[in-house]
Design a protein around this motif. Structure first.
Motif, PDB file in Angstrom:
ATOM      1  N   UNK A 170       7.424 -37.054 -59.441  1.00  0.00           N
ATOM      2  CA  UNK A 170       7.359 -36.525 -60.808  1.00  0.00           C
ATOM      3  C   UNK A 170       7.618 -37.626 -61.835  1.00  0.00           C
ATOM      4  N   UNK A 171       8.513 -38.534 -61.525  1.00  0.00           N
ATOM      5  CA  UNK A 171       8.800 -39.657 -62.422  1.00  0.00           C
ATOM      6  C   UNK A 171       7.565 -40.541 -62.572  1.00  0.00           C
ATOM      7  N   UNK A 172       6.950 -40.911 -61.433  1.00  0.00           N
ATOM      8  CA  UNK A 172       5.742 -41.740 -61.479  1.00  0.00           C
ATOM      9  C   UNK A 172       4.610 -41.026 -62.205  1.00  0.00           C
ATOM     10  N   UNK A 173       4.475 -39.733 -61.986  1.00  0.00           N
ATOM     11  CA  UNK A 173       3.427 -38.969 -62.661  1.00  0.00           C
ATOM     12  C   UNK A 173       3.645 -39.008 -64.175  1.00  0.00           C
ATOM     13  N   UNK A 174       4.883 -38.810 -64.615  1.00  0.00           N
ATOM     14  CA  UNK A 174       5.207 -38.862 -66.048  1.00  0.00           C
ATOM     15  C   UNK A 174       4.917 -40.257 -66.620  1.00  0.00           C
ATOM     16  N   UNK A 175       5.318 -41.286 -65.902  1.00  0.00           N
ATOM     17  CA  UNK A 175       5.102 -42.655 -66.359  1.00  0.00           C
ATOM     18  C   UNK A 175       3.609 -42.963 -66.461  1.00  0.00           C
ATOM     19  N   UNK A 176       2.856 -42.613 -65.424  1.00  0.00           N
ATOM     20  CA  UNK A 176       1.419 -42.896 -65.421  1.00  0.00           C
ATOM     21  C   UNK A 176       0.660 -42.076 -66.462  1.00  0.00           C
ATOM     22  N   UNK A 177       1.205 -40.943 -66.874  1.00  0.00           N
ATOM     23  CA  UNK A 177       0.565 -40.104 -67.894  1.00  0.00           C
ATOM     24  C   UNK A 177       0.924 -40.551 -69.311  1.00  0.00           C
ATOM     25  N   UNK A 178       1.914 -41.416 -69.443  1.00  0.00           N
ATOM     26  CA  UNK A 178       2.379 -41.822 -70.772  1.00  0.00           C
ATOM     27  C   UNK A 178       1.342 -42.672 -71.494  1.00  0.00           C
ATOM     28  N   UNK A 179       1.510 -42.779 -72.804  1.00  0.00           N
ATOM     29  CA  UNK A 179       0.580 -43.595 -73.590  1.00  0.00           C
ATOM     30  C   UNK A 179       1.087 -45.022 -73.790  1.00  0.00           C
ATOM     31  N   UNK A 180       2.216 -45.382 -73.201  1.00  0.00           N
ATOM     32  CA  UNK A 180       2.773 -46.730 -73.376  1.00  0.00           C
ATOM     33  C   UNK A 180       2.742 -47.571 -72.101  1.00  0.00           C
ATOM     34  N   UNK A 181       2.511 -46.951 -70.951  1.00  0.00           N
ATOM     35  CA  UNK A 181       2.511 -47.670 -69.680  1.00  0.00           C
ATOM     36  C   UNK A 181       1.081 -47.812 -69.173  1.00  0.00           C
ATOM     37  N   UNK A 182       0.748 -49.002 -68.705  1.00  0.00           N
ATOM     38  CA  UNK A 182      -0.585 -49.277 -68.167  1.00  0.00           C
ATOM     39  C   UNK A 182      -0.409 -49.862 -66.769  1.00  0.00           C
ATOM     40  N   UNK A 224      -2.434 -38.736 -61.692  1.00  0.00           N
ATOM     41  CA  UNK A 224      -2.690 -38.235 -60.338  1.00  0.00           C
ATOM     42  C   UNK A 224      -2.734 -39.339 -59.281  1.00  0.00           C
ATOM     43  N   UNK A 225      -2.389 -40.552 -59.657  1.00  0.00           N
ATOM     44  CA  UNK A 225      -2.513 -41.698 -58.755  1.00  0.00           C
ATOM     45  C   UNK A 225      -1.178 -42.218 -58.233  1.00  0.00           C
ATOM     46  N   UNK A 226      -0.250 -41.303 -57.978  1.00  0.00           N
ATOM     47  CA  UNK A 226       1.073 -41.703 -57.505  1.00  0.00           C
ATOM     48  C   UNK A 226       1.048 -42.494 -56.209  1.00  0.00           C
ATOM     49  N   UNK A 227       0.164 -42.129 -55.287  1.00  0.00           N
ATOM     50  CA  UNK A 227       0.104 -42.849 -54.009  1.00  0.00           C
ATOM     51  C   UNK A 227      -0.366 -44.286 -54.205  1.00  0.00           C
TER      52      UNK A 227
END
Length: 156
Positions: free
Chosen positions: A45-57, A15-18
């Motif tokens: 939507x791309x950033x949301x998917x990336x930030x929700x992933x378990x491999x990206x910090x 939820x932190x795309x901004x």
């Protein structure tokens, strides 16, 4: 989340795309490469998917509501042993906020996250002319001199 001298360090979520967009702006200015970090920004939507992933910090350092630094890292799951390592892809602090321990605080928070995930090491690359980055990483870890190669995915 951690605090250091009025600066808040926290991990971004889906939820932190901004805030991720604000971090991209910090990276572009800090690396003197605004075009790479701004001209073709990913959609929300791309950033949301990336930030929700378990491999990206993604970690941000904020002063109030203003993003003044951060890092982007990837957890790499290993195959030779049941463990992972974390790669810091980008780390930057806005010029006006440097020399305050913010980069160190970001790495310390990443160490905490890495321990929670069972990682055994964090690694990062630094360009030879970037003396400040080399000094920071040398203070926190062991230097290894390696060569880096970019191999294109398209055949020539």
């Amino acid at each position: 989340m951690s605090m250091t001298a009025g600066i808040t360090i926290r991990q971004l979520s889906a939820d932190d795309g901004l805030q991720m967009e604000a971090l991209l702006t910090v990276f572009g200015v800090a690396f003197d490469d605004v075009d790479s970090y701004s001209s073709a920004r990913p959609q929300a939507a791309y950033l949301q998917h990336l930030l929700a992933s378990d491999y990206f910090i993604a970690l941000v350092a904020s002063e109030g509501s203003h993003v003044i630094g951060g890092l982007a890292a990837y957890e790499l799951i290993k195959f030779e042993q049941q463990r992972s390592e974390v790669y810091i892809y980008d780390l930057a602090v806005a010029a006006a906020h440097r020399r305050r321990g913010i980069a160190t605080a970001l790495i310390r928070e990443l160490q905490r996250i890495g321990r929670q995930r069972g990682a055994y090491v964090i690694f990062v690359q630094a360009d030879a002319p970037d003396e400040a980055a080399i000094a920071l990483y040398s203070k926190l870890g062991v230097r290894e001199d390696v060569l880096h190669f970019d191999i294109p995915v398209r055949s020539s």
